[in-house]
Design a protein around this motif. Structure first.
Motif, PDB file in Angstrom:
ATOM      1  N   THR A 147      -0.378  -2.538 -10.438  1.00 41.17           N
ATOM      2  CA  THR A 147      -1.243  -3.584 -10.176  1.00 41.17           C
ATOM      3  C   THR A 147      -1.504  -4.592 -12.335  1.00 41.17           C
ATOM      4  O   THR A 147      -1.329  -3.738 -13.083  1.00 41.17           O
ATOM      5  CB  THR A 147      -2.864  -3.674  -9.928  1.00 41.17           C
ATOM      6  N   ASP A 162      -8.832   9.053 -14.032  1.00 40.59           N
ATOM      7  CA  ASP A 162      -8.860   8.241 -12.612  1.00 40.59           C
ATOM      8  C   ASP A 162      -8.117   7.065 -12.886  1.00 40.59           C
ATOM      9  O   ASP A 162      -6.394   6.979 -11.588  1.00 40.59           O
ATOM     10  CB  ASP A 162      -9.761   8.262 -12.483  1.00 40.59           C
ATOM     11  N   VAL A 163      -7.575   6.210 -13.617  1.00 40.12           N
ATOM     12  CA  VAL A 163      -6.471   5.437 -13.300  1.00 40.12           C
ATOM     13  C   VAL A 163      -6.682   4.523 -15.212  1.00 40.12           C
ATOM     14  O   VAL A 163      -6.881   5.359 -16.723  1.00 40.12           O
ATOM     15  CB  VAL A 163      -7.822   3.816 -13.341  1.00 40.12           C
ATOM     16  N   ILE A 182       2.652   6.322  -7.740  1.00 39.60           N
ATOM     17  CA  ILE A 182       2.162   5.636  -8.273  1.00 39.60           C
ATOM     18  C   ILE A 182       1.865   4.650  -8.287  1.00 39.60           C
ATOM     19  O   ILE A 182       2.921   3.488  -7.749  1.00 39.60           O
ATOM     20  CB  ILE A 182       2.470   6.243  -9.925  1.00 39.60           C
ATOM     21  N   LYS A 183       1.102   3.992  -7.760  1.00 38.96           N
ATOM     22  CA  LYS A 183       0.885   2.780  -8.165  1.00 38.96           C
ATOM     23  C   LYS A 183       0.769   1.682  -9.267  1.00 38.96           C
ATOM     24  O   LYS A 183      -0.931   1.784 -10.126  1.00 38.96           O
ATOM     25  CB  LYS A 183      -0.651   2.398  -7.091  1.00 38.96           C
ATOM     26  N   CYS A 210      -2.701  10.481 -13.403  1.00 39.18           N
ATOM     27  CA  CYS A 210      -3.022   9.157 -12.987  1.00 39.18           C
ATOM     28  C   CYS A 210      -2.143   8.376 -11.509  1.00 39.18           C
ATOM     29  O   CYS A 210      -0.825   8.809 -12.308  1.00 39.18           O
ATOM     30  CB  CYS A 210      -2.834   8.501 -13.728  1.00 39.18           C
ATOM     31  N   SER A 211      -2.669   8.421 -10.821  1.00 40.71           N
ATOM     32  CA  SER A 211      -1.943   7.502 -10.393  1.00 40.71           C
ATOM     33  C   SER A 211      -1.827   5.862  -9.794  1.00 40.71           C
ATOM     34  O   SER A 211      -1.618   5.478  -9.382  1.00 40.71           O
ATOM     35  CB  SER A 211      -1.421   8.325  -8.801  1.00 40.71           C
ATOM     36  N   LYS A 212      -2.673   5.901 -10.481  1.00 43.52           N
ATOM     37  CA  LYS A 212      -3.438   4.088 -10.233  1.00 43.52           C
ATOM     38  C   LYS A 212      -2.579   3.947 -12.188  1.00 43.52           C
ATOM     39  O   LYS A 212      -3.343   4.243 -12.731  1.00 43.52           O
ATOM     40  CB  LYS A 212      -4.833   3.844 -10.224  1.00 43.52           C
ATOM     41  N   GLU A 242       0.961  -1.140  -0.285  1.00 45.97           N
ATOM     42  CA  GLU A 242       0.014  -0.301   0.167  1.00 45.97           C
ATOM     43  C   GLU A 242       1.018   1.080  -0.126  1.00 45.97           C
ATOM     44  O   GLU A 242       1.078   2.358  -0.967  1.00 45.97           O
ATOM     45  CB  GLU A 242      -0.646  -0.023   1.164  1.00 45.97           C
ATOM     46  N   ARG A 302       3.382   3.379  -0.393  1.00 45.18           N
ATOM     47  CA  ARG A 302       4.168   3.862  -2.545  1.00 45.18           C
ATOM     48  C   ARG A 302       5.961   4.647  -2.073  1.00 45.18           C
ATOM     49  O   ARG A 302       5.997   4.958  -3.236  1.00 45.18           O
ATOM     50  CB  ARG A 302       3.252   4.591  -3.251  1.00 45.18           C
ATOM     51  N   PHE A 312      -3.146  -0.098 -14.270  1.00 44.75           N
ATOM     52  CA  PHE A 312      -3.532  -1.839 -14.572  1.00 44.75           C
ATOM     53  C   PHE A 312      -3.018  -1.741 -15.185  1.00 44.75           C
ATOM     54  O   PHE A 312      -3.037  -1.276 -16.879  1.00 44.75           O
ATOM     55  CB  PHE A 312      -4.736  -1.972 -14.707  1.00 44.75           C
ATOM     56  N   ILE A 335     -10.510  -3.316 -10.629  1.00 43.80           N
ATOM     57  CA  ILE A 335     -10.195  -1.555 -10.349  1.00 43.80           C
ATOM     58  C   ILE A 335     -10.667  -1.287  -9.359  1.00 43.80           C
ATOM     59  O   ILE A 335     -10.396  -0.296  -8.838  1.00 43.80           O
ATOM     60  CB  ILE A 335      -9.995  -1.664 -12.240  1.00 43.80           C
TER      61      ILE A 335
END
Lengths: 641, 641
Positions: B608, B522-523, B605-606, B574-576, A601, A603, B578, B639
């Motif tokens: 996945t 957003d993503v 940034i996350k 954006c910080s997400k 989680e 970052r 995928f 998501i």
């Protein structure tokens, strides 16, 4: 394909200068005599190169040199560029590189100074590479030669170029399936431009071909594949020349079985001086000891002088240099292969269904003690990795626990699809790849296994582990055999390595969890294996001293599994993580660590992966490690930047 | 190894219920007659299974069924468990699975209901898998059979168990080097427990074996490898039985060349009804059209009734069901293979040194137009991927630009070491792997190429690309051929796919840079290829509607190179992120994106990565995509969580 790396020979070393090659090439008289003298001169220089480098293949260089010398001096009209008409020669086995290099040097096709630079970064690679003038294709992994030759011939035909392709192969090499696979279309397409020459010296890496995997009636086998087959004594130069001449108008692809003697030219290195059931031929790879070197050099020099005097030529001028003794690996250096050999025996005592499979590398993979103790549970599969791996698959389906061995470079790639197929059966097989990583740097990129993690890590159920020191080998193998629910791959550095850290007593491997070797608070360094962890510890010392940076070094023996909860706690408050890979950055352990960190989680952690980007160079171990910037200084610099 | 995936047959389909198998197995009279009837009953049911599934291999199932039926009914004493004494049978080619399944069902060794569930997730996989009762080893990738059999025999001997191993192989399969590699030690070890049976139906995937890569005098070849060789008509059941009986006391491993007819049992499917130079046999893989199905079923049923009446048995009861026509792929579905075929022709017009190589998949890889237009630049290499790749290496060294084709599952793994060797020569070769990803879901995990990125991405200089739609195929191939400085791998989804996005006009590929298909804030969703990008776009719609989340979808056709500067700008605020991989998560494109993001200075940034973790299941396309949670709903859920 053994590639033992030994010690350079100290004391006086002998080589023949270029002027003497020029003189001998111009000698009058029968070409066979000139070629025989040239070949022996090349033997002395090849021996010199190997003695000076500390490694290289004597036996195979010597067995092939009479043939190579004839081809270069009398037969081949070399193509000036890859895209001009003309002949090419290459050796599919690649082991005989020192012999071929010395012949190219003797022909003036390679700079003479390279005679001093075998397996050096600015010199000649351990196995052939096209970056060297006179080398037309990269070899070192067996069985590809005739396929390559076919491609060259098709290209010549496409461009309406003339040119013959001479391919030297080993005899052990014929155990590779690709060799047989490649024969079929050559015959169907009438590729008469190809002449394959089998250097049939009867020995492969470990011992006699017939003891490993008897090829049977080779002539009949090759003939029934549609090739024209002839057989001759590969040391009777006239017979070889006549055989070649007899094939000139043959419309089929041609193959000559040249009966040769491994180590030919030095009485005690010749395989015919061995008992036929000898367990191990001593001069396949690696430098000889100093005593053997000098006896061998003297024998060759004596014969050369006698040969020259016999034809009335003046005596040969031989140069010599004195070499200091190189430091042997320190007595405290750790040796993972013997540690593995002991650990395997221990497991074999406990598990009656444990069997070991080997692909002609019994010495290098540490299997001699196992074979001695459990001969009925040892399977020598020959140079046939795909067959070996699928055979292990069949064994596992029927209740055995197969432990499958080869060099990592071969085991992870050649039978890659077979490993995947086995994994899909959810059985349990242990794969053990040795000679991993960029060092030894001498054999070159065909043998430097820096891609094995990437080719195996995605296979479901397969757990990849790499021990950091002798003490970790046993516990990890124990985990693989007694705890893992599916197959495992054990990655072993083969070089003896001085290790500046102590392993915790009573260590129990836990999947995905590492061991802190050095405590620190600013930066975390994560790596596996003795080479990277030693560099990490030394880098930590440098940074502590020079920059006052406190580094934590973690040994993470799991290459494709990282326990996220453990990692989070191991990182503590550190937000800078460096992963070191004795491997390409792409697909290395660093990617697995990054995947774990990316699931956090929080970052705030910066992860940097250090490892290889391009093919590793060939050279001494220190040269190579420095060039790929994985030495302690380079790591310290990368961290402090 | 072709695996065309077609349409299920609609209208009335016929199958024989289990009670009829019980009755026929108990019939008195000559066993040959009983076996011939049983085999034809299996033919009808295999045809039913394939017609209902929409894919499967008819020709090979039919050619092998007389042999398989004899073995199961009269010869084999099956081992109860893998670790008990008894015989095993398996098919190394695996194509004949529907035939073997129908025989196992007819024997009562498989639940009868499975007859309705070929290539379904709760049913029978397209190629054999040990999860199915009666299947002893996984096959589908060719050449491993005899190696596996040897492992089983060694394990039996180790445990002092009795048991014979019968292995069925194809004849095209004999082009694989591993087959020849595996013969040697079987002979040297006298593994008489093995009986290999070559289903010599004369045709491989594309056409006649002798047109692809003529095997020559097969009997002589096998005999000289030290095996006992016999030959018989594989449809003359008595002759086959007598041949088997004659081998009983043979101390060598045994091989029977069974001359068979591909498609045996339906006049117009029999290869003997074809001209010997026919370009393409129609019934290798894929379901027949409805008209052909019904003609074939009627022919088999008529013969069965006649056979039963001939021996005075009562007529056969046949069940039938009505199947609705399945929706064909929409006319708007995009087909990358034909688009590739056109793009390749265009490049070939411009580059006279461009040659195409194929490994017996000319239809599936889209090479028929190329072969028609440039027959002299087309090389059919047969089922010999290692030979093909090394041949391409030789061609490239001599100035050609080879474009090398196979299914991605085979091309990325079987010749993996050969691709690495070629790359080390710094030549330029284009590899084109088709049938990539988890769908089609019918053929099963041997054919689902979900590991190709991981096995190739680390190779220095090799650039991996995957086009998202027809319009991107040409520009990417153009980049590979005209811009790339080294070798490339083109990853192609073979299934026609409906694509909910438009590709920008005038697109020019830039290394490591993607194209935004849908704007959002957003993503960011990053993926390559039509399957993942379609799911991404649909997931974006779901999330916009259901959750009010704004998703940006980026098509990133570069699988192992990401331009960091471009990515940073593409992510905006954006910080997400995928990443979706039609591949295992480990070693997929997501790892490359993560490496790029991990190099950013900003740490907010996350990322996945979604993709596969375990072997993909076999089933319909939608079943499989849902099971591996890569459908739009599952992605949207991942998501929004």
């Amino acid at each position: 394909m053994g590639d033992q790396v030994g010690q350079a020979v100290d004391g006086t070393l002998y080589y023949i200068p270029y002027t003497e090659f020029v003189r001998v090439r111009a000698l009058r008289g029968a070409p066979e005599q000139r070629v025989a003298i040239f070949a022996d001169m090349c033997r002395l220089n090849a021996l010199y190169m190997i003695a000076r480098a500390g490694s290289g293949h004597i036996g195979s260089s010597f067995s092939s040199l009479d043939i190579i010398s004839w081809l270069l001096l009398e037969e081949i009209q070399p193509a000036e560029t890859p895209e001009s008409s003309g002949d090419v020669f290459f050796s599919s086995k690649g082991h005989d590189a020192p012999g071929y290099y010395s012949a190219l040097i003797g022909m003036g096709r390679l700079d003479f100074e390279l005679v001093h630079k075998l397996r050096r970064i600015d010199g000649l690679p351990g196995h052939p590479d096209v970056a060297t003038p006179g080398i037309v294709t990269n070899t070192g992994s067996l069985g590809m030669g005739i396929s390559k030759a076919k491609g060259m011939v098709f290209a010549n035909r496409h461009a309406k170029r003339q040119g013959r392709v001479f391919v030297m192969t080993g005899d052990g090499e014929l155990q590779e399936g690709q060799f047989w696979e490649s024969l079929i279309s050559a015959a169907n397409n009438g590729l008469h431009e190809i002449t394959a020459i089998i250097d049939h010296n009867k020995l492969q890496s470990d011992t006699f071909v017939k003891n490993v995997s008897d090829l049977g009636d080779l002539e009949a086998k090759l003939r029934v594949f549609g090739w024209r087959v002839e057989r001759c004594n590969g040391h009777d130069i006239r017979a070889f020349a006549e055989t070649l001449a007899s094939l000139q108008d043959e419309p089929r692809p041609k193959i000559i079985i040249a009966d040769t003697i491994k180590g030919r030219g030095v009485s005690f290195m010749e395989h015919t001086s061995l008992d036929s059931d000898v367990a191990m031929y001593r001069f396949h790879s690696g430098a000889p000891d100093a005593g053997s070197y000098r006896l061998a050099a003297e024998e060759i020099m004596d014969r050369l002088q006698w040969r020259l005097s016999e034809i009335g030529a003046s005596p040969l001028k031989v140069e010599s240099i004195k070499r200091e003794a190189a430091d042997p690996p320190p007595a405290t250096a750790q040796r993972l292969i013997p540690a593995y050999a002991r650990a395997l025996l221990e497991q074999a005592e406990k598990h009656r269904n444990l069997v070991a499979l080997d692909a002609d590398l019994i010495l290098d993979t540490g299997l001699i003690p196992f074979r001695e103790k459990f001969p009925e549970r040892f399977y020598e599969c020959g140079i046939a990795e795909q067959d070996m791996v699928s055979m292990a698959g069949g064994m596992a389906l029927k209740g055995l626990l197969p432990v499958v061995h080869s060099f990592a470079c071969f085991l992870s790639a050649r039978p890659n699809e077979q490993i995947y197929n086995n994994a899909s059966e959810r059985t349990k097989i242990i794969y053990v790849g040795s000679l991993t990583g960029v060092v030894p740097g001498g054999p070159g990129h065909s043998h430097q296994a820096v891609r094995d993690i990437s080719t195996l890590a995605a296979i479901p159920g397969l757990t990849l582990v790499e021990p950091s020191c002798e003490a970790e080998v046993g516990p990890l193998l124990d985990w693989c055999i007694n705890e893992a629910t599916a197959s495992c791959y054990v990655r072993l550095v083969s070089l003896p390595w001085e290790i500046p850290y102590k392993f915790p007593e009573g260590y129990k491997p836990r999947l995905g969890q590492g061991v802190t070797l050095i405590e620190g608070s600013d930066v975390v360094l994560i790596a596996a294996g003795p080479v990277m962890l030693s560099a990490a510890v030394q880098a930590a010392e440098i940074l502590a001293t020079d920059n006052g940076v406190s580094i934590k070094v973690i040994n993470l023996p799991w290459l494709n599994h990282v326990d996220g909860a453990w990692l989070r706690s191991a990182l503590g408050n550190c937000s800078k993580v460096f992963c070191l890979d004795n491997h390409y950055v792409v697909g290395g352990q660093g990617d697995a660590v990054a995947r774990a960190i990316n699931r956090f989680e929080q970052r705030n952690i910066k992860i940097t992966c250090l490892g290889l980007g391009d093919f590793p160079p060939c050279g001494t171990n220190q040269q190579v490690i420095s060039m790929v910037t994985l030495d302690a200084q380079a790591i310290a610099k990368a961290i402090s930047n």
